[in-house]
Design a protein around this motif. Structure first.
Motif, PDB file in Angstrom:
ATOM      1  N   MET A  51       0.846  -1.194   0.000  1.00  0.00           N
ATOM      2  CA  MET A  51       0.000   0.000   0.000  1.00  0.00           C
ATOM      3  C   MET A  51       0.880   1.242   0.000  1.00  0.00           C
ATOM      4  O   MET A  51       1.997   1.207   0.513  1.00  0.00           O
ATOM      5  N   VAL A  52       0.343   2.336  -0.563  1.00  0.00           N
ATOM      6  CA  VAL A  52       1.054   3.616  -0.577  1.00  0.00           C
ATOM      7  C   VAL A  52       0.149   4.688   0.020  1.00  0.00           C
ATOM      8  O   VAL A  52      -1.033   4.769  -0.309  1.00  0.00           O
ATOM      9  N   PRO A  77      -3.389  -0.667  -3.307  1.00  0.00           N
ATOM     10  CA  PRO A  77      -4.141   0.456  -2.748  1.00  0.00           C
ATOM     11  C   PRO A  77      -3.263   1.701  -2.558  1.00  0.00           C
ATOM     12  O   PRO A  77      -2.117   1.597  -2.124  1.00  0.00           O
ATOM     13  N   VAL A  78      -3.834   2.851  -2.909  1.00  0.00           N
ATOM     14  CA  VAL A  78      -3.160   4.134  -2.716  1.00  0.00           C
ATOM     15  C   VAL A  78      -4.138   5.081  -2.034  1.00  0.00           C
ATOM     16  O   VAL A  78      -5.246   5.299  -2.521  1.00  0.00           O
ATOM     17  N   VAL A 115      -6.660   3.035   6.536  1.00  0.00           N
ATOM     18  CA  VAL A 115      -5.652   2.127   5.986  1.00  0.00           C
ATOM     19  C   VAL A 115      -6.022   0.683   6.311  1.00  0.00           C
ATOM     20  O   VAL A 115      -5.958  -0.194   5.438  1.00  0.00           O
ATOM     21  N   GLN A 116      -6.424   0.422   7.537  1.00  0.00           N
ATOM     22  CA  GLN A 116      -6.817  -0.931   7.909  1.00  0.00           C
ATOM     23  C   GLN A 116      -7.993  -1.422   7.072  1.00  0.00           C
ATOM     24  O   GLN A 116      -8.009  -2.557   6.606  1.00  0.00           O
ATOM     25  N   ALA A 117      -8.983  -0.570   6.854  1.00  0.00           N
ATOM     26  CA  ALA A 117     -10.147  -0.941   6.047  1.00  0.00           C
ATOM     27  C   ALA A 117      -9.743  -1.237   4.603  1.00  0.00           C
ATOM     28  O   ALA A 117     -10.195  -2.222   4.002  1.00  0.00           O
ATOM     29  N   ALA A 122      -8.565  -5.169   0.290  1.00  0.00           N
ATOM     30  CA  ALA A 122      -7.655  -5.532  -0.799  1.00  0.00           C
ATOM     31  C   ALA A 122      -7.024  -6.915  -0.633  1.00  0.00           C
ATOM     32  O   ALA A 122      -6.711  -7.569  -1.629  1.00  0.00           O
ATOM     33  N   TYR A 123      -6.833  -7.359   0.603  1.00  0.00           N
ATOM     34  CA  TYR A 123      -6.042  -8.568   0.814  1.00  0.00           C
ATOM     35  C   TYR A 123      -6.752  -9.688   1.578  1.00  0.00           C
ATOM     36  O   TYR A 123      -6.126 -10.651   1.960  1.00  0.00           O
TER      37      TYR A 123
END
Length: 124
Positions: A51-52, A77-78, A115-117, A122-123
């Motif tokens: 992630m970025v 994810p960005v 970010v956690q969501a 995504a993963y």
């Protein structure tokens, strides 16, 4: 999800230190930082983070350009983290493939939860 690698990009060194601290306190162990768009692209190409977190306004290569370059080869994810909160800036971020857009100043807990969501979607 805390084993995922995150690249945080911002030209403000104090903000990068704060981001690193917030994520490390939350249990994330793979936090890398970059202070320019050029450095971010080099790290992205070499390390392929999961992630970025990306600032928009940076000298040289701006965040929108970095995002476009990332999207040429990756769907990671960005999250755009920027002081540019005008609607057109948000639209540009999303049109270029940003997954989220958070305006500075921000609450560190909100960033962490976003970010956690994103990582969970995504993963998982």
């Amino acid at each position: 999800m805390k084993d995922k690698s995150i690249l945080a990009v911002d030209d403000e060194s104090e903000l990068l230190k704060m981001l690193q601290s917030v994520f490390e306190r939350a249990g994330y162990t793979k936090i890398t930082t970059a202070s320019s768009g050029k450095e971010a692209l080099a790290i992205f190409r070499e390390n392929q983070p999961d992630m970025v977190i990306l600032d928009v306004m940076m000298p040289g290569i701006d965040g929108f350009t970095v995002l476009k370059e990332i999207r040429k080869t990756s769907t990671i994810p960005v999250l755009m983290l920027t002081a540019r909160g005008e609607a057109d800036d948000k639209f540009l971020g999303f049109e270029n493939g940003a997954d989220d857009y958070l305006i500075k100043p921000f609450l560190p807990k909100e960033l962490l939860l976003r970010v956690q969501a994103i990582l969970n979607r995504a993963y998982c």
